[in-house]
Design a protein around this motif. Structure first.
Motif, mmCIF file in Angstrom:
data_model
loop_
_atom_site.group_PDB
_atom_site.id
_atom_site.type_symbol
_atom_site.label_atom_id
_atom_site.label_comp_id
_atom_site.label_asym_id
_atom_site.label_seq_id
_atom_site.Cartn_x
_atom_site.Cartn_y
_atom_site.Cartn_z
ATOM 1 N N UNK A 14 3.949 10.510 2.143
ATOM 2 C CA UNK A 14 2.815 10.426 3.076
ATOM 3 C C UNK A 14 1.489 10.549 2.335
ATOM 4 N N UNK A 15 1.389 11.491 1.424
ATOM 5 C CA UNK A 15 0.133 11.697 0.705
ATOM 6 C C UNK A 15 -0.218 10.495 -0.171
ATOM 7 N N UNK A 16 0.753 9.998 -0.927
ATOM 8 C CA UNK A 16 0.490 8.875 -1.835
ATOM 9 C C UNK A 16 0.167 7.609 -1.050
ATOM 10 N N UNK A 17 0.951 7.319 -0.023
ATOM 11 C CA UNK A 17 0.699 6.102 0.765
ATOM 12 C C UNK A 17 -0.660 6.174 1.448
ATOM 13 N N UNK A 18 -1.002 7.332 1.990
ATOM 14 C CA UNK A 18 -2.289 7.488 2.651
ATOM 15 C C UNK A 18 -3.433 7.293 1.668
ATOM 16 N N UNK A 19 -3.314 7.903 0.506
ATOM 17 C CA UNK A 19 -4.359 7.805 -0.502
ATOM 18 C C UNK A 19 -4.565 6.362 -0.949
ATOM 19 N N UNK A 20 -3.495 5.668 -1.269
ATOM 20 C CA UNK A 20 -3.581 4.293 -1.767
ATOM 21 C C UNK A 20 -4.034 3.335 -0.669
ATOM 22 N N UNK A 21 -3.503 3.506 0.541
ATOM 23 C CA UNK A 21 -3.836 2.606 1.641
ATOM 24 C C UNK A 21 -5.286 2.714 2.098
ATOM 25 N N UNK A 22 -5.947 3.831 1.815
ATOM 26 C CA UNK A 22 -7.335 4.024 2.260
ATOM 27 C C UNK A 22 -8.366 3.452 1.298
ATOM 28 N N UNK A 23 -7.950 3.010 0.132
ATOM 29 C CA UNK A 23 -8.893 2.462 -0.849
ATOM 30 C C UNK A 23 -9.324 1.066 -0.386
ATOM 31 N N UNK A 24 -10.636 0.854 -0.159
ATOM 32 C CA UNK A 24 -11.102 -0.445 0.347
ATOM 33 C C UNK A 24 -10.680 -1.638 -0.513
ATOM 34 N N UNK A 25 -10.702 -1.507 -1.830
ATOM 35 C CA UNK A 25 -10.293 -2.611 -2.701
ATOM 36 C C UNK A 25 -8.845 -3.002 -2.440
ATOM 37 N N UNK A 26 -7.969 -2.008 -2.318
ATOM 38 C CA UNK A 26 -6.551 -2.286 -2.063
ATOM 39 C C UNK A 26 -6.377 -3.013 -0.740
ATOM 40 N N UNK A 27 -7.153 -2.637 0.257
ATOM 41 C CA UNK A 27 -7.107 -3.308 1.555
ATOM 42 C C UNK A 27 -7.599 -4.747 1.434
ATOM 43 N N UNK A 28 -8.685 -4.949 0.692
ATOM 44 C CA UNK A 28 -9.259 -6.284 0.522
ATOM 45 C C UNK A 28 -8.264 -7.235 -0.139
ATOM 46 N N UNK A 29 -7.617 -6.769 -1.190
ATOM 47 C CA UNK A 29 -6.656 -7.609 -1.907
ATOM 48 C C UNK A 29 -5.394 -7.819 -1.070
ATOM 49 N N UNK A 30 -4.989 -6.801 -0.328
ATOM 50 C CA UNK A 30 -3.809 -6.914 0.527
ATOM 51 C C UNK A 30 -2.571 -6.225 -0.011
ATOM 52 N N UNK A 31 -2.732 -5.401 -1.036
ATOM 53 C CA UNK A 31 -1.559 -4.718 -1.602
ATOM 54 C C UNK A 31 -1.142 -3.545 -0.722
ATOM 55 N N UNK A 32 0.150 -3.362 -0.609
ATOM 56 C CA UNK A 32 0.731 -2.304 0.227
ATOM 57 C C UNK A 32 1.864 -1.619 -0.517
ATOM 58 N N UNK A 33 1.901 -0.311 -0.439
ATOM 59 C CA UNK A 33 3.040 0.435 -0.970
ATOM 60 C C UNK A 33 4.190 0.277 0.014
ATOM 61 N N UNK A 34 5.354 -0.086 -0.501
ATOM 62 C CA UNK A 34 6.522 -0.269 0.358
ATOM 63 C C UNK A 34 7.616 0.753 0.092
#
Length: 156
Positions: A14-34
């Motif tokens: 939960x902590x890692x996914x939340x941290x990574x998913x909240x980064x605007x750059x990661x959202x812009x590119x479209x990368x998701x932790x699965x």
């Protein structure tokens, strides 16, 4: 392989996914932790026209590949650091881990990033008191290995 951290896995995930998913750059590119385990972080990325690096061949931009390797490796470093801080309460762990940053990143491009989607798997090579080292493999949706990377991250 049993790591001894299985009881913390839901918190880590939960902590890692939340941290990574909240980064605007990661959202812009479209990368998701699965997937997040004590031994592996996996991320996916669908191909989008905006991510093309060579408009003639339509291949994925090398910077996107490098970014995915960096983010996935950083997430794996977070997992390793999170596990080392098991004696600290969850909120303090998250505050400490918010400072994780890349020290060094090496990427070897093995073949062009052609495909409808991509994924990267990262594993922890070493997690020390201050520094973590990760290994990442970047694949297309046909399971062709396109790039590999080694990242060093400040964790303490």
């Amino acid at each position: 392989m049993t790591t001894g951290y299985e009881e913390f896995l839901p918190e880590i995930k939960a902590a890692v996914m939340s941290f990574i998913d909240k980064v605007p750059f990661n959202q812009l590119v479209g990368m998701k932790i699965t997937n997040v385990t004590p031994n592996l972080v996996e991320m996916h990325l669908p191909m989008k026209e905006e991510l093309i690096g060579n408009y003639i061949t339509g291949i994925l931009h090398g910077g996107v590949i490098s970014s995915m390797i960096d983010v996935s490796g950083g997430a794996m470093a977070l997992v390793g650091a999170f596990c080392k801080l098991e004696h600290v309460d969850i909120q303090e762990r998250i505050q400490r881990l918010a400072r994780v940053s890349t020290i060094d990143l090496r990427v070897d491009y093995l073949r062009p990033g052609r495909g409808e989607g991509f994924y990267v798997n990262s594993t922890l090579l070493r997690s020390g008191n201050k520094v973590a080292v990760t290994r990442s493999e970047f694949y297309n949706n046909r399971n062709d290995l396109c790039a590999v990377g080694t990242g060093t991250y400040l964790c303490g």
